[in-house]
Motif scaffolding. Structure first.
Motif, PDB file in Angstrom:
ATOM      1  N   ALA A 190      45.887  52.398  45.902  1.00 56.14           N
ATOM      2  CA  ALA A 190      44.781  51.627  45.326  1.00 56.14           C
ATOM      3  C   ALA A 190      43.406  52.162  45.720  1.00 56.14           C
ATOM      4  O   ALA A 190      43.119  52.319  46.906  1.00 56.14           O
ATOM      5  N   ASP A 191      42.594  52.429  44.721  1.00 57.39           N
ATOM      6  CA  ASP A 191      41.175  52.710  45.005  1.00 57.39           C
ATOM      7  C   ASP A 191      40.344  51.480  44.604  1.00 57.39           C
ATOM      8  O   ASP A 191      40.899  50.467  44.134  1.00 57.39           O
ATOM      9  N   ALA A 192      39.028  51.593  44.800  1.00 52.14           N
ATOM     10  CA  ALA A 192      38.158  50.446  44.521  1.00 52.14           C
ATOM     11  C   ALA A 192      38.240  50.043  43.050  1.00 52.14           C
ATOM     12  O   ALA A 192      38.238  48.854  42.705  1.00 52.14           O
ATOM     13  N   TYR A 193      38.357  51.038  42.183  1.00 52.47           N
ATOM     14  CA  TYR A 193      38.454  50.766  40.743  1.00 52.47           C
ATOM     15  C   TYR A 193      39.681  49.900  40.448  1.00 52.47           C
ATOM     16  O   TYR A 193      39.598  48.911  39.715  1.00 52.47           O
ATOM     17  N   MET A 194      40.807  50.246  41.073  1.00 49.43           N
ATOM     18  CA  MET A 194      42.035  49.482  40.833  1.00 49.43           C
ATOM     19  C   MET A 194      41.902  48.047  41.364  1.00 49.43           C
ATOM     20  O   MET A 194      42.300  47.087  40.697  1.00 49.43           O
ATOM     21  N   LEU A 195      41.296  47.905  42.545  1.00 51.26           N
ATOM     22  CA  LEU A 195      41.168  46.553  43.112  1.00 51.26           C
ATOM     23  C   LEU A 195      40.242  45.685  42.273  1.00 51.26           C
ATOM     24  O   LEU A 195      40.464  44.487  42.117  1.00 51.26           O
ATOM     25  N   ASN A 196      39.203  46.308  41.717  1.00 55.73           N
ATOM     26  CA  ASN A 196      38.300  45.528  40.878  1.00 55.73           C
ATOM     27  C   ASN A 196      38.967  45.137  39.560  1.00 55.73           C
ATOM     28  O   ASN A 196      38.813  44.011  39.089  1.00 55.73           O
ATOM     29  N   LEU A 197      39.744  46.070  38.986  1.00 50.44           N
ATOM     30  CA  LEU A 197      40.484  45.737  37.756  1.00 50.44           C
ATOM     31  C   LEU A 197      41.455  44.591  38.034  1.00 50.44           C
ATOM     32  O   LEU A 197      41.571  43.645  37.244  1.00 50.44           O
ATOM     33  N   ALA A 198      42.137  44.683  39.182  1.00 51.77           N
ATOM     34  CA  ALA A 198      43.137  43.670  39.530  1.00 51.77           C
ATOM     35  C   ALA A 198      42.487  42.305  39.756  1.00 51.77           C
ATOM     36  O   ALA A 198      43.075  41.266  39.449  1.00 51.77           O
ATOM     37  N   PHE A 199      41.258  42.343  40.268  1.00 50.71           N
ATOM     38  CA  PHE A 199      40.518  41.093  40.506  1.00 50.71           C
ATOM     39  C   PHE A 199      40.279  40.360  39.179  1.00 50.71           C
ATOM     40  O   PHE A 199      40.256  39.142  39.114  1.00 50.71           O
ATOM     41  N   GLU A 200      40.129  41.165  38.134  1.00 50.37           N
ATOM     42  CA  GLU A 200      39.844  40.574  36.816  1.00 50.37           C
ATOM     43  C   GLU A 200      41.082  40.432  35.947  1.00 50.37           C
ATOM     44  O   GLU A 200      41.005  39.887  34.848  1.00 50.37           O
ATOM     45  N   ASP A 201      42.215  40.967  36.395  1.00 50.65           N
ATOM     46  CA  ASP A 201      43.422  40.958  35.575  1.00 50.65           C
ATOM     47  C   ASP A 201      44.614  40.478  36.413  1.00 50.65           C
ATOM     48  O   ASP A 201      45.207  41.250  37.170  1.00 50.65           O
ATOM     49  N   PRO A 202      44.976  39.201  36.274  1.00 54.66           N
ATOM     50  CA  PRO A 202      46.057  38.653  37.105  1.00 54.66           C
ATOM     51  C   PRO A 202      47.368  39.425  36.980  1.00 54.66           C
ATOM     52  O   PRO A 202      48.137  39.491  37.944  1.00 54.66           O
ATOM     53  N   LYS A 203      47.626  40.035  35.798  1.00 54.96           N
ATOM     54  CA  LYS A 203      48.895  40.780  35.645  1.00 54.96           C
ATOM     55  C   LYS A 203      48.909  41.995  36.560  1.00 54.96           C
ATOM     56  O   LYS A 203      49.907  42.280  37.221  1.00 54.96           O
ATOM     57  N   LEU A 204      47.769  42.696  36.597  1.00 54.77           N
ATOM     58  CA  LEU A 204      47.692  43.869  37.474  1.00 54.77           C
ATOM     59  C   LEU A 204      47.736  43.422  38.938  1.00 54.77           C
ATOM     60  O   LEU A 204      48.383  44.054  39.779  1.00 54.77           O
TER      61      LEU A 204
END
Ligand code: UDP
Length: 251
Positions: free
Chosen positions: A42-56
């Motif tokens: 996980a990089d910061a981009y992935m964590l931010n996407l996941a913050f906005e996308d419950p599926k991720l």
């Protein structure tokens, strides 16, 4: 501090606190059993996407291991007062698996990147680690309806380790959707690693690695990646805003 089996949360996603050696040991153990596992880097981009996308975010929180893959994640952990000792990038982890594959009976399938790149990455790794066992390779631009053929190819190859290099978050969704049908012990998303392994892109020079500025080098190398850079301030602001909810948690 003994870090095995501990994790922290950043913006609701877990990050495991394992050293690179511990991650390798876990994978080696998994490959002696019959269960299926997956790893997210996980990089910061992935964590931010996941913050906005419950599926991720579910995919991350259900992963067997999530490694901290970037300086942004390391900084976020410091802000949350749960500093991380080891960065475990997908690129370094994948190369280490190639390096130790022969001694640990790992058979690796390279899936992803542009036509010819996975093959070249496998060739380069084999040239470097002569005894390494390459199970197979396939590019990452196949049509959805070809998925079952690709899965057959992987299963027939006898691979127990699958590298999936489609970029974030495509690779995480693909693994989550298809792991059931794959006869591998571990699948892991490794982003642009084949581009680096094959020599299509350079790894950041030591100076950038030592000063935690690899992200800046990658931006110079590929300005199209500025979307990741632009997201960093938003990521850090979110981390500061929600840091009290990012409690340290035992797995
Ligand atoms: N890629 C792929 N299939 C796709 C889209 C991308 O195989 O449908 C590959 C692309 O060729 C590249 C990698 O995925 O090798 C993504 O690299 P990047 O450095 O952008 O990864 P990330 O920053 O997401 O880790």
């Amino acid at each position: 501090m003994e870090q095995k089996n501990q994790s922290i949360k950043i913006l609701g996603s877990k990050i495991d606190l394992l050293s690179p050696t511990q991650v390798l040991q876990e994978i080696t153990l998994w490959c002696q059993g019959n269960e299926k596992h997956y790893i997210c880097t996980a990089d910061a981009y992935m964590l931010n996407l996941a913050f906005e996308d419950p599926k991720l975010q579910d995919i991350l929180n259900n992963a067997d291991i999530v490694t901290p893959d970037s300086s942004g994640v390391m900084l976020a952990a410091k802000i949350c007062k749960t500093p991380i000792k080891y960065k475990v990038s997908g690129c370094v982890l994948a190369e280490n698996l190639c390096k130790y594959s022969a001694d640990n009976n790992l058979r690796i399938f390279f899936l992803g990147a542009e036509d010819g790149v996975a093959l070249e990455a496998a060739k380069q790794m084999k040239a470097k680690y002569k005894k390494m066992n390459v199970a197979g390779y396939y590019h990452g631009y196949f049509k959805e309806e070809e998925t079952s053929q690709i899965i057959d190819l992987i299963n027939k190859s006898g691979a127990n380790v699958l590298f999936v290099a489609f970029g974030i978050p495509k690779q995480e969704f693909w693994i989550a959707e298809n792991l059931d049908k794959l006869n591998v012990n571990v699948a892991m998303g490794i982003g642009g690693t084949f581009d680096v392994m094959s020599g299509k892109k350079d790894r950041a020079p030591q100076f950038y690695q030592k000063t935690n500025l690899e992200w800046l080098y990658r931006y110079f190398q590929d300005p199209k990646k500025s979307y990741k850079l632009k997201l960093l301030p938003k990521f850090i602001i979110n981390v500061i805003k929600y840091k009290d909810g990012n409690n340290k948690a035992e797995r």
